[in-house]
Design a protein around this motif. Structure first.
Motif, short mmCIF file in Angstrom:
data_model
loop_
_atom_site.label_atom_id
_atom_site.label_comp_id
_atom_site.label_asym_id
_atom_site.label_seq_id
_atom_site.Cartn_x
_atom_site.Cartn_y
_atom_site.Cartn_z
N ASP A 197 0.81 -1.22 0.00
CA ASP A 197 0.00 0.00 0.00
C ASP A 197 0.85 1.26 0.00
O ASP A 197 0.43 2.30 -0.54
CB ASP A 197 -0.92 0.01 1.22
N LEU A 198 2.01 1.18 0.64
CA LEU A 198 2.87 2.37 0.79
C LEU A 198 4.08 2.34 -0.14
O LEU A 198 5.02 3.12 0.05
CB LEU A 198 3.33 2.48 2.24
N ALA A 199 4.08 1.47 -1.13
CA ALA A 199 5.25 1.29 -2.00
C ALA A 199 5.63 2.59 -2.71
O ALA A 199 6.82 2.93 -2.80
CB ALA A 199 4.97 0.18 -3.01
N GLU A 200 4.66 3.32 -3.21
CA GLU A 200 4.97 4.57 -3.91
C GLU A 200 5.57 5.60 -2.95
O GLU A 200 6.48 6.35 -3.31
CB GLU A 200 3.71 5.14 -4.56
N VAL A 201 5.05 5.63 -1.74
CA VAL A 201 5.54 6.58 -0.74
C VAL A 201 6.97 6.25 -0.35
O VAL A 201 7.84 7.14 -0.32
CB VAL A 201 4.62 6.57 0.50
N THR A 202 7.24 4.99 -0.03
CA THR A 202 8.58 4.62 0.42
C THR A 202 9.60 4.72 -0.70
O THR A 202 10.80 4.85 -0.44
CB THR A 202 8.58 3.19 1.01
N ASN A 207 13.25 8.23 3.41
CA ASN A 207 13.91 8.57 4.68
C ASN A 207 12.92 9.15 5.68
O ASN A 207 12.35 10.22 5.46
CB ASN A 207 15.05 9.57 4.43
N LEU A 208 12.75 8.44 6.78
CA LEU A 208 11.76 8.82 7.78
C LEU A 208 12.44 9.06 9.12
O LEU A 208 13.22 8.23 9.60
CB LEU A 208 10.72 7.70 7.92
N LEU A 209 12.13 10.18 9.73
CA LEU A 209 12.61 10.50 11.07
C LEU A 209 11.49 10.26 12.06
O LEU A 209 10.40 10.83 11.93
CB LEU A 209 13.08 11.95 11.16
N LEU A 210 11.72 9.40 13.03
CA LEU A 210 10.72 9.08 14.05
C LEU A 210 11.25 9.54 15.40
O LEU A 210 12.29 9.06 15.87
CB LEU A 210 10.47 7.57 14.06
N GLU A 235 10.50 -2.75 7.70
CA GLU A 235 9.94 -3.86 6.94
C GLU A 235 8.94 -3.35 5.90
O GLU A 235 8.76 -3.95 4.84
CB GLU A 235 9.26 -4.87 7.87
N ILE A 236 8.29 -2.23 6.20
CA ILE A 236 7.37 -1.63 5.24
C ILE A 236 8.13 -1.03 4.06
O ILE A 236 7.63 -1.01 2.93
CB ILE A 236 6.51 -0.56 5.93
N GLY A 237 9.33 -0.54 4.33
CA GLY A 237 10.13 0.03 3.24
C GLY A 237 10.76 1.36 3.55
O GLY A 237 11.52 1.90 2.73
N PHE A 238 10.49 1.92 4.73
CA PHE A 238 11.14 3.17 5.12
C PHE A 238 12.56 2.90 5.60
O PHE A 238 12.88 1.80 6.04
CB PHE A 238 10.36 3.87 6.24
N PHE A 353 -1.60 9.08 7.09
CA PHE A 353 -0.56 10.09 6.90
C PHE A 353 -0.12 10.20 5.44
O PHE A 353 0.08 11.31 4.93
CB PHE A 353 0.67 9.76 7.75
N PHE A 354 0.05 9.06 4.79
CA PHE A 354 0.78 9.07 3.50
C PHE A 354 -0.04 8.70 2.27
O PHE A 354 0.37 9.02 1.17
CB PHE A 354 1.97 8.11 3.60
N VAL A 355 -1.14 7.97 2.44
CA VAL A 355 -1.91 7.56 1.27
C VAL A 355 -3.05 8.56 1.07
O VAL A 355 -4.00 8.61 1.85
CB VAL A 355 -2.46 6.13 1.43
N ARG A 356 -2.93 9.34 0.03
CA ARG A 356 -3.90 10.42 -0.22
C ARG A 356 -5.11 9.88 -0.99
O ARG A 356 -4.98 9.03 -1.85
CB ARG A 356 -3.25 11.55 -1.03
#
Length: 356
Positions: A197-202, A207-210, A235-238, A353-356
């Motif tokens: 589901d988040l492949a395009e986003v990742t 690069n994600l800052l948590l 594991e999701i790709g971030f 957050f990420f899937v519009r």
């Protein structure tokens, strides 16, 4: 003749005695196999060992983490600690509104056994539990708890891979070992679906800052890859952005002035952890009763850091801030449950957050 008659009389008496004796024996019940169950097992945990017999029915949880795990194994709680001390009742008679993030999965009306740090021994004793589940923050009460019921305490719930081991420990205690493996298998399926589901986003924003914070001037904690959340997100790709000086700590402290060193992040997720339960607005919201404790906790935990971030020049100078890629969530939900149900909630919010 007299001797022969005597022998017949003696034989008759012996026969009668044996018959009576057997009759008495037959009226006495043999020892019941249920009176001392042989279906017992010794379960090793982070505070010692607990001997548990049969399948526990009356189970009390002293932590949200343990509650997440037991609910994922279809075990309902007989008692639970108050998630927010604003709740005054003796019984969670409406768990969906009174227990944040996990209440909708509860079909019982568990007793309120007090505070997580110091549960009420009187209330626990009155429940007569078969099993008590908690974390090592209760280690100081472990001896007392163990006198009430077999007790299992868990630690390091935020460490990578630890919740799966905790789940297996609880599954052994609850006699549901096969179900635990099914739950873990479903977790990996959920992660795989989120990865798709988040492949395009990742791909576009890898690069994600948590971070976790309450007030920026008090400093922030950068959550690292070798954690429950780090494992999930990578594991999701971030790819989690690392601080300049990484350490073995799950959260690496970074000062406000050190934020620009983390500007390689395409997006930032900030977990607010405001725990000021004396906040007048918090009490007002609870007393009004228009919101669930879950909704109140969500708003309360993020409001301070959200305001702090929006008003801070250094925070606003980050690329992610300029591009509108700052997302706020509650620390309670993201890093307080650390289990299969909590994972589903995190994945759901990531999509928001990420899937519009």
């Amino acid at each position: 003749m007299l001797k022969r008659l005597f022998r017949w009389i003696l034989l008759g008496c012996l026969t009668t005695a044996l018959t009576v004796g057997c009759g008495v024996a037959s009226t006495q019940s043999p020892p019941s196999s249920n009176s001392a169950s042989t279906d017992c097992r010794v379960v090793k945990h982070d505070a010692g060992e607990a001997e548990i017999c049969d399948q526990p029915q009356t189970v009390v949880s002293l932590s949200a983490h343990a509650l997440d795990l037991m609910l994922s194994l279809d075990q309902q709680p007989a008692g639970y600690v108050a998630p927010i001390s604003l709740f005054p009742g003796d019984v969670f008679d409406n768990p969906a509104k009174q227990i944040p993030f996990l209440g909708s999965a509860i079909t019982t009306q568990p007793a309120n056994v007090g505070d997580a740090q110091s549960p009420s021994m009187e209330r626990l004793t009155a429940l007569k539990p078969d099993l008590i589940l908690g974390e090592t923050r209760n280690e100081g009460q472990y001896e007392l708890l163990s006198q009430i019921a077999p007790t299992i305490l868990l630690e390091n719930r935020t460490v990578k891979g630890e919740w799966q081991e905790h789940l297996r420990i609880l599954a052994t205690a609850l006699d549901r070992t096969e179900q635990a493996e099914t739950v873990i298998k479903q977790y990996h399926a959920d992660i795989e679906q989120a990865r798709l589901d988040l492949a395009e986003v990742t791909s576009a924003q890898p690069n994600l800052l948590l971070i976790g914070a309450n007030l920026l001037e008090e400093g922030i904690g950068v959550i690292q890859a070798d954690t429950y959340l780090g494992e999930l997100l990578e594991e999701i790709g971030f790819t989690l952005v690392k601080p300049a000086s990484p350490s073995n700590l799950p959260n690496v402290p970074v000062s406000l002035e050190g934020l620009p060193q983390l500007d390689s992040a395409d997006a930032v997720i900030i977990l607010g952890y405001n725990i000021d339960i004396d906040d007048p607005d918090l009490k007002k919201a609870f007393v009004a009763g228009n919101q669930s404790i879950e909704e109140i906790a969500e708003q309360h935990q993020v409001k301070t850091i959200q305001k702090s971030w929006q008003e801070n020049a250094i925070a606003q100078s980050l690329t992610a801030s300029k591009e509108g890629q700052i997302h706020f969530a509650t620390y309670y939900k993201w890093n307080g449950l650390n289990g299969p149900i909590g994972t589903k909630l995190v994945l759901e919010q990531l999509r928001q957050f990420f899937v519009r």
